[in-house]
Scaffold this motif. Structure first.
Motif, short mmCIF file in Angstrom:
data_model
loop_
_atom_site.label_atom_id
_atom_site.label_comp_id
_atom_site.label_asym_id
_atom_site.label_seq_id
_atom_site.Cartn_x
_atom_site.Cartn_y
_atom_site.Cartn_z
N GLY A 1 49.92 41.92 55.45
CA GLY A 1 50.21 43.56 55.62
C GLY A 1 48.66 44.26 55.40
N ARG A 2 47.84 43.52 54.99
CA ARG A 2 46.50 44.36 54.76
C ARG A 2 45.42 43.98 55.84
N ILE A 3 45.37 42.82 56.53
CA ILE A 3 44.47 42.55 57.34
C ILE A 3 45.08 42.21 58.66
N GLY B 1 46.57 49.85 50.89
CA GLY B 1 47.42 50.87 50.93
C GLY B 1 47.13 51.44 49.43
N GLY B 2 46.77 50.65 48.62
CA GLY B 2 46.66 51.04 47.17
C GLY B 2 45.34 51.86 46.96
N LEU B 3 44.42 51.98 47.91
CA LEU B 3 43.15 52.56 47.70
C LEU B 3 43.01 53.96 48.70
N VAL C 1 42.45 45.56 39.85
CA VAL C 1 42.84 44.52 40.67
C VAL C 1 43.73 43.43 39.93
N THR C 2 44.83 43.73 39.93
CA THR C 2 45.93 42.88 39.13
C THR C 2 46.76 42.21 39.92
N ASN C 3 47.38 41.13 39.16
CA ASN C 3 48.41 40.25 39.68
C ASN C 3 49.80 40.68 39.26
N GLU D 1 47.58 52.00 34.28
CA GLU D 1 46.77 52.87 33.71
C GLU D 1 45.26 53.06 34.55
N THR D 2 45.04 52.34 35.79
CA THR D 2 43.98 52.80 36.52
C THR D 2 44.45 53.79 37.48
N HIS D 3 43.51 54.43 37.93
CA HIS D 3 43.79 55.65 39.02
C HIS D 3 44.42 55.01 40.41
N CYS D 4 43.97 53.91 40.78
CA CYS D 4 44.35 53.37 42.00
C CYS D 4 43.87 51.90 41.70
N GLY D 5 44.37 50.97 42.98
CA GLY D 5 43.97 49.56 42.69
C GLY D 5 44.79 48.78 43.95
N VAL D 6 44.63 47.44 43.79
CA VAL D 6 45.17 46.37 44.74
C VAL D 6 45.85 45.48 43.79
N HIS D 7 47.22 45.08 44.24
CA HIS D 7 48.05 43.92 43.59
C HIS D 7 47.45 42.66 44.37
N ILE D 8 47.22 41.88 43.71
CA ILE D 8 46.63 40.54 44.76
C ILE D 8 47.73 39.61 45.16
C1 UD1 Z 1 52.91 48.35 48.64
C2 UD1 Z 1 54.06 47.76 47.70
C3 UD1 Z 1 54.58 46.68 48.63
C4 UD1 Z 1 54.97 47.17 50.08
C5 UD1 Z 1 53.66 48.01 50.54
C6 UD1 Z 1 54.25 48.50 52.03
C7 UD1 Z 1 54.46 47.79 45.24
C8 UD1 Z 1 53.82 47.37 44.07
N1 UD1 Z 1 53.71 47.49 46.53
O1 UD1 Z 1 51.68 47.59 48.47
O2 UD1 Z 1 55.61 46.19 47.87
O3 UD1 Z 1 55.16 46.11 50.80
O4 UD1 Z 1 53.12 48.83 49.92
O5 UD1 Z 1 53.29 49.37 52.44
O6 UD1 Z 1 55.37 48.51 45.50
N2 UD1 Z 1 47.72 50.09 41.80
C9 UD1 Z 1 46.75 50.58 40.61
N3 UD1 Z 1 46.19 49.51 39.78
C10 UD1 Z 1 46.49 48.29 40.12
C11 UD1 Z 1 47.01 47.63 41.36
C12 UD1 Z 1 47.70 48.77 42.18
O7 UD1 Z 1 47.07 51.69 40.42
O8 UD1 Z 1 45.70 47.31 39.39
C13 UD1 Z 1 48.42 51.04 42.53
C14 UD1 Z 1 47.96 51.40 43.77
O9 UD1 Z 1 46.71 52.35 44.10
C15 UD1 Z 1 49.12 51.70 44.72
C16 UD1 Z 1 50.18 50.96 43.91
O10 UD1 Z 1 49.78 50.52 42.49
O11 UD1 Z 1 49.46 53.14 44.61
C17 UD1 Z 1 50.77 49.82 44.78
O12 UD1 Z 1 49.65 48.68 45.09
P1 UD1 Z 1 49.51 47.62 45.94
O13 UD1 Z 1 50.77 46.88 45.68
O14 UD1 Z 1 48.17 46.78 45.97
O15 UD1 Z 1 49.84 48.67 47.21
P2 UD1 Z 1 50.19 48.12 48.94
O16 UD1 Z 1 49.52 46.80 49.23
O17 UD1 Z 1 50.32 49.31 49.68
#
Ligand code: UD1
Ligand code: F6R
Length: 368
Positions: free
Chosen positions: A26-28, A38-40, A130-132, A141-148
């Motif tokens: 869903g990201r590439i 999406g997270g950034l 960048v968390t799992n 606690e971060t302003h934004c990010g990416v779940h791995i």
């Molecule tokens: C998100 C949804 C995912 C859904 C997708 C659809 C979550 C957790 N993820 O994924 O289930 O399929 O949208 O568009 O609901 N964040 C932080 N710090 C971190 C990691 C993340 O602040 O260390 C924030 C991000 O900025 C974002 C949110 O957490 O606002 C979700 O991050 P992430 O899961 O990476 O986003 P998507 O890949 O868009």
């Protein structure tokens, strides 16, 4: 839930065929080679405006930062520094409002990393995670990010989180540089490499029987209690991470050494008895690695070499090789770490140690 595997560590090593795909899902978009994290989204412009990027992490997560720093700097053209959370705090490094700090953590709960996050937030820096672990403290606690999105990692020794962190950081660099037309060929090359990654990992996992034998023959209980791993460039992180895996689960003193540093001291360790692993894929550092290999064999060192399966040079005559598929230079470390993960697993089980629960260690380090 270990299924057919005797330990979670081995299961998680094998899961990398799928976990790397899940990190990218869903990201590439591989058809038009676009990366959208999406997270950034909300902070993209601010991240691009930062004056520098500071990666902060511990242990294996730190190694994923070391592994991706060069590509990150190349694509974003921003200065990137990589810091161990504990050192960063010890030194009270200067941090400013226009800095962007990235916290890499599987658990999202590591105390030193959290303290560094708090420190940078107080100084007004933009903080990315960048968390799992969704809902973890660093994620919140971060302003934004990416779940791995690597899925739960049970084994204390981190394996699939490392490769997914590597990919997440690579995707961030790709996303940040998508407004730079000059970087397009390089971006496309990396994205194509990511497309083939799962298949390359599958081929590498097929080396398991060979690695099981190698573990006994070359790194068995009758051999020295030391092991050195040598590599350079993109493989510096691979040898650091390989050494950490080996010491953590097999309790052998293992050291990862940058080949560029060999003649500045470590060469004194080399003799016919010292077990050595050398990592030398066909990339721009290859001729330097060839020189390092000559230095080692001239001192009767007999390294086991991790090289590319298409390397038909005569460099390795008389040496054992682990031949892995070739990918883009900046992604090759993902492939190269896999045999080291597997070797460390067998080095532990050959010694009747439980690789899932190494002595003295906890999965989540919540004390400073
Ligand atoms: C998100 C949804 C995912 C859904 C997708 C659809 C979550 C957790 N993820 O994924 O289930 O399929 O949208 O568009 O609901 N964040 C932080 N710090 C971190 C990691 C993340 O602040 O260390 C924030 C991000 O900025 C974002 C949110 O957490 O606002 C979700 O991050 P992430 O899961 O990476 O986003 P998507 O890949 O868009
Ligand atoms: C090694 C290992 C540790 C962790 C480190 C950071 O296999 O797992 O070195 O990488 O404790 O943990 P996280 O990533 O949870 O912050």
């Amino acid at each position: 839930q270990k299924g057919a595997f005797s330990h979670f560590m081995l299961k998680e090593i094998h899961e990398q065929v799928e976990s790397v795909v899940n990190t990218m899902r869903g990201r590439i978009n591989f058809d038009d080679r676009r990366v959208v994290l999406g997270g950034l989204r909300s902070q993209l412009a601010n991240i691009r405006r930062s004056r520098r990027l500071i990666f902060i992490a511990c242990g294996t997560s730190y190694h994923s930062c070391v592994a991706t720093r060069a590509l990150f700097a190349e694509l974003t053209e921003l200065p990137v520094s990589v810091e161990l959370a504990s050192t960063f705090l010890d030194e009270q490094m200067p941090v400013f409002r226009d800095d962007c700090c990235l916290y890499v953590s599987q658990s999202g709960e590591t105390k030193d990393t959290l303290l560094a996050l708090q420190y940078c937030k107080e100084r007004g820096a933009l903080c990315l995670g960048v968390t799992n672990t969704v809902g973890s403290t660093i994620s919140r606690e971060t302003h934004c990010g990416v779940h791995i999105n690597a899925g739960p990692e049970i084994s204390v020794a981190s394996t699939k989180a490392y490769t997914s962190q590597f990919i997440a950081l690579t995707m961030i660099a790709l996303q940040l540089s998508d407004d730079n037309y000059a970087k397009l060929p390089r971006r496309n090359e990396v994205i194509d490499g990511l497309f083939n990654l799962s298949n390359d990992i599958k081929k590498t996992l097929a080396l398991e029987p060979q690695l099981k034998t190698l573990s006994k023959e070359e790194f068995g209980t009758d051999k020295s209690a030391n092991l050195i791993l040598i590599g350079r460039g993109f493989q510096t992180a691979t040898v650091l991470e390989g050494a950490l895996k080996i010491k953590e689960v097999s309790y052998i003193h293992a050291e990862g050494i940058n080949a560029g540093e060999l003649k500045h001291g470590p060469l004194a360790l080399i003799d016919e008895k010292m077990p050595i692993i050398m990592v030398m894929p066909k990339d721009r550092h290859y001729s330097d690695s060839e020189n390092a290999l000559k230095q080692i064999t001239a001192r009767y060192g007999k390294p086991v070499v991790i090289c590319n399966d298409d390397d038909d040079s005569s460099n390795f005559s008389g040496l054992k090789t682990i031949r892995v598929p070739r990918t883009v230079d900046a992604l090759q470390a993902i492939i190269n770490v896999v045999p080291l993960q597997i070797l460390s697993y067998f080095m532990a089980t050959d010694r009747s140690f439980d690789p899932d629960s190494p002595r003295n260690l906890a999965k989540s380090v919540t004390t400073a």
